[in-house]
Write a protein that holds these residues in place. Structure first.
Motif, PDB file in Angstrom:
ATOM      1  N   SER A  78      -8.684  -4.516  -0.473  1.00  0.00           N
ATOM      2  CA  SER A  78      -7.703  -3.794  -1.280  1.00  0.00           C
ATOM      3  C   SER A  78      -6.547  -3.349  -0.387  1.00  0.00           C
ATOM      4  CB  SER A  78      -8.331  -2.567  -1.952  1.00  0.00           C
ATOM      5  OG  SER A  78      -8.755  -1.630  -0.984  1.00  0.00           O
ATOM      6  N   THR A  79      -5.456  -2.984  -1.048  1.00  0.00           N
ATOM      7  CA  THR A  79      -4.283  -2.476  -0.354  1.00  0.00           C
ATOM      8  C   THR A  79      -3.883  -1.159  -0.999  1.00  0.00           C
ATOM      9  OG1 THR A  79      -3.525  -4.721   0.145  1.00  0.00           O
ATOM     10  CG2 THR A  79      -1.886  -2.970   0.306  1.00  0.00           C
ATOM     11  N   GLU A  80      -3.680  -0.154  -0.184  1.00  0.00           N
ATOM     12  CA  GLU A  80      -3.259   1.164  -0.650  1.00  0.00           C
ATOM     13  C   GLU A  80      -1.830   1.419  -0.174  1.00  0.00           C
ATOM     14  OE1 GLU A  80      -5.108   3.240  -2.552  1.00  0.00           O
ATOM     15  OE2 GLU A  80      -6.754   1.794  -2.579  1.00  0.00           O
ATOM     16  N   GLU A  81      -1.079   2.199  -0.941  1.00  0.00           N
ATOM     17  CA  GLU A  81       0.292   2.510  -0.562  1.00  0.00           C
ATOM     18  C   GLU A  81       0.470   4.001  -0.354  1.00  0.00           C
ATOM     19  OE1 GLU A  81       4.920   1.946  -2.037  1.00  0.00           O
ATOM     20  OE2 GLU A  81       3.306   1.101  -3.236  1.00  0.00           O
ATOM     21  N   ALA A  82       1.134   4.325   0.723  1.00  0.00           N
ATOM     22  CA  ALA A  82       1.586   5.684   1.007  1.00  0.00           C
ATOM     23  C   ALA A  82       2.966   5.485   1.619  1.00  0.00           C
ATOM     24  CB  ALA A  82       0.651   6.397   1.968  1.00  0.00           C
ATOM     25  N   SER A  83       3.952   5.339   0.765  1.00  0.00           N
ATOM     26  CA  SER A  83       5.302   4.920   1.129  1.00  0.00           C
ATOM     27  C   SER A  83       5.797   5.636   2.378  1.00  0.00           C
ATOM     28  CB  SER A  83       6.247   5.193  -0.035  1.00  0.00           C
ATOM     29  OG  SER A  83       7.484   4.592   0.198  1.00  0.00           O
ATOM     30  N   PRO A  84       6.326   4.915   3.334  1.00  0.00           N
ATOM     31  CA  PRO A  84       6.708   3.513   3.347  1.00  0.00           C
ATOM     32  C   PRO A  84       5.623   2.592   3.912  1.00  0.00           C
ATOM     33  CG  PRO A  84       7.591   4.521   5.288  1.00  0.00           C
ATOM     34  CD  PRO A  84       6.843   5.599   4.532  1.00  0.00           C
ATOM     35  N   PHE A  85       4.366   3.007   3.880  1.00  0.00           N
ATOM     36  CA  PHE A  85       3.287   2.229   4.477  1.00  0.00           C
ATOM     37  C   PHE A  85       2.387   1.608   3.419  1.00  0.00           C
ATOM     38  CE2 PHE A  85       4.209   5.906   7.210  1.00  0.00           C
ATOM     39  CZ  PHE A  85       4.693   5.238   8.317  1.00  0.00           C
ATOM     40  N   LEU A  86       1.890   0.407   3.728  1.00  0.00           N
ATOM     41  CA  LEU A  86       0.853  -0.246   2.939  1.00  0.00           C
ATOM     42  C   LEU A  86      -0.332  -0.441   3.880  1.00  0.00           C
ATOM     43  CD1 LEU A  86       2.946  -3.017   1.152  1.00  0.00           C
ATOM     44  CD2 LEU A  86       2.158  -0.872   0.181  1.00  0.00           C
ATOM     45  N   TYR A  87      -1.525  -0.086   3.425  1.00  0.00           N
ATOM     46  CA  TYR A  87      -2.724  -0.188   4.242  1.00  0.00           C
ATOM     47  C   TYR A  87      -3.645  -1.238   3.650  1.00  0.00           C
ATOM     48  CZ  TYR A  87      -1.136   4.391   5.820  1.00  0.00           C
ATOM     49  OH  TYR A  87      -0.382   5.416   6.321  1.00  0.00           O
ATOM     50  N   ASP A  88      -4.012  -2.245   4.431  1.00  0.00           N
ATOM     51  CA  ASP A  88      -5.000  -3.229   4.012  1.00  0.00           C
ATOM     52  C   ASP A  88      -6.370  -2.721   4.430  1.00  0.00           C
ATOM     53  OD1 ASP A  88      -3.179  -5.000   2.899  1.00  0.00           O
ATOM     54  OD2 ASP A  88      -2.960  -6.162   4.741  1.00  0.00           O
ATOM     55  N   LEU A  89      -7.273  -2.651   3.464  1.00  0.00           N
ATOM     56  CA  LEU A  89      -8.604  -2.095   3.697  1.00  0.00           C
ATOM     57  C   LEU A  89      -9.679  -3.152   3.493  1.00  0.00           C
ATOM     58  CD1 LEU A  89      -8.048   1.103   1.540  1.00  0.00           C
ATOM     59  CD2 LEU A  89      -7.805   0.926   4.016  1.00  0.00           C
ATOM     60  N   ASP A  90     -10.790  -3.025   4.242  1.00  0.00           N
ATOM     61  CA  ASP A  90     -11.923  -3.909   4.023  1.00  0.00           C
ATOM     62  C   ASP A  90     -12.827  -3.300   2.948  1.00  0.00           C
ATOM     63  OD1 ASP A  90     -13.498  -1.917   5.246  1.00  0.00           O
ATOM     64  OD2 ASP A  90     -13.889  -3.106   7.055  1.00  0.00           O
ATOM     65  N   VAL A  91     -13.968  -3.925   2.668  1.00  0.00           N
ATOM     66  CA  VAL A  91     -14.848  -3.453   1.600  1.00  0.00           C
ATOM     67  C   VAL A  91     -15.413  -2.063   1.871  1.00  0.00           C
ATOM     68  CG1 VAL A  91     -15.477  -5.743   0.774  1.00  0.00           C
ATOM     69  CG2 VAL A  91     -16.843  -4.671   2.567  1.00  0.00           C
ATOM     70  N   ASP A  92     -15.440  -1.646   3.139  1.00  0.00           N
ATOM     71  CA  ASP A  92     -15.943  -0.318   3.488  1.00  0.00           C
ATOM     72  C   ASP A  92     -14.847   0.740   3.520  1.00  0.00           C
ATOM     73  OD1 ASP A  92     -18.629  -1.217   3.853  1.00  0.00           O
ATOM     74  OD2 ASP A  92     -18.032  -2.033   5.808  1.00  0.00           O
ATOM     75  N   GLY A  93     -13.590   0.331   3.176  1.00  0.00           N
ATOM     76  CA  GLY A  93     -12.480   1.272   3.176  1.00  0.00           C
ATOM     77  C   GLY A  93     -11.862   1.497   4.547  1.00  0.00           C
ATOM     78  N   LEU A  94     -12.206   0.638   5.516  1.00  0.00           N
ATOM     79  CA  LEU A  94     -11.648   0.766   6.861  1.00  0.00           C
ATOM     80  C   LEU A  94     -10.338  -0.013   6.939  1.00  0.00           C
ATOM     81  CD1 LEU A  94     -14.939   0.258   8.874  1.00  0.00           C
ATOM     82  CD2 LEU A  94     -13.801   2.415   8.312  1.00  0.00           C
ATOM     83  N   ILE A  95      -9.380   0.516   7.668  1.00  0.00           N
ATOM     84  CA  ILE A  95      -8.049  -0.088   7.750  1.00  0.00           C
ATOM     85  C   ILE A  95      -8.069  -1.306   8.672  1.00  0.00           C
ATOM     86  CG2 ILE A  95      -5.654   0.264   8.448  1.00  0.00           C
ATOM     87  CD1 ILE A  95      -5.998   3.230   7.737  1.00  0.00           C
ATOM     88  N   LEU A  96      -7.643  -2.441   8.119  1.00  0.00           N
ATOM     89  CA  LEU A  96      -7.515  -3.679   8.883  1.00  0.00           C
ATOM     90  C   LEU A  96      -6.095  -3.871   9.387  1.00  0.00           C
ATOM     91  CD1 LEU A  96      -9.503  -6.068   6.530  1.00  0.00           C
ATOM     92  CD2 LEU A  96     -10.295  -5.053   8.678  1.00  0.00           C
ATOM     93  N   GLY A  97      -5.114  -3.396   8.611  1.00  0.00           N
ATOM     94  CA  GLY A  97      -3.725  -3.578   8.993  1.00  0.00           C
ATOM     95  C   GLY A  97      -2.821  -2.604   8.263  1.00  0.00           C
ATOM     96  N   ILE A  98      -1.649  -2.392   8.840  1.00  0.00           N
ATOM     97  CA  ILE A  98      -0.665  -1.467   8.275  1.00  0.00           C
ATOM     98  C   ILE A  98       0.679  -2.177   8.232  1.00  0.00           C
ATOM     99  CG2 ILE A  98       0.534   0.745   8.563  1.00  0.00           C
ATOM    100  CD1 ILE A  98      -1.921   1.581  10.319  1.00  0.00           C
ATOM    101  N   GLU A  99       1.311  -2.181   7.057  1.00  0.00           N
ATOM    102  CA  GLU A  99       2.651  -2.735   6.910  1.00  0.00           C
ATOM    103  C   GLU A  99       3.635  -1.586   6.768  1.00  0.00           C
ATOM    104  OE1 GLU A  99       5.043  -6.212   4.546  1.00  0.00           O
ATOM    105  OE2 GLU A  99       3.198  -5.449   3.658  1.00  0.00           O
ATOM    106  N   VAL A 100       4.732  -1.682   7.490  1.00  0.00           N
ATOM    107  CA  VAL A 100       5.774  -0.656   7.434  1.00  0.00           C
ATOM    108  C   VAL A 100       6.979  -1.258   6.730  1.00  0.00           C
ATOM    109  CG1 VAL A 100       7.215   0.925   8.731  1.00  0.00           C
ATOM    110  CG2 VAL A 100       4.955   0.304   9.621  1.00  0.00           C
ATOM    111  N   LEU A 101       7.278  -0.755   5.547  1.00  0.00           N
ATOM    112  CA  LEU A 101       8.435  -1.219   4.788  1.00  0.00           C
ATOM    113  C   LEU A 101       9.674  -0.474   5.271  1.00  0.00           C
ATOM    114  CD1 LEU A 101       6.744  -1.198   1.277  1.00  0.00           C
ATOM    115  CD2 LEU A 101       6.929  -3.110   2.878  1.00  0.00           C
TER     116      LEU A 101
END
Length: 73
Positions: A24-47
């Motif tokens: 899943s991907t969560e948003e907390a502008s200006p960041f997008l967080y890619d999460l694994d099935v356990d809710g751990l962050i795999l990557g962060i996108e900075v818009l």
């Protein structure tokens, strides 16, 4: 091991923190967080990276979709 890409057209920087399948991907502008099935962050996108991040070598990071070997030449 982290890896950074930067898309000049989208003005988006992505920091991959770990390998894994994005559940899943969560948003907390200006960041997008890619999460694994356990809710751990795999990557962060900075818009709006040039407006959000301090100047630095991330602006010269490889383009998304290019391999690391492409930039070593």
């Amino acid at each position: 091991m982290s890896d950074i890409t930067y898309d000049l057209e989208a003005d988006a920087a992505y920091v991959r923190l770990a390998d894994g399948r994005v559940a899943s991907t969560e948003e907390a502008s200006p960041f997008l967080y890619d999460l694994d099935v356990d809710g751990l962050i795999l990557g962060i996108e900075v818009l709006g990276a040039t407006r959000t991040l301090a100047p630095g070598p991330w602006r010269h990071a490889r383009l998304p979709g290019s391999s690391r070997a492409d930039t070593a030449e």
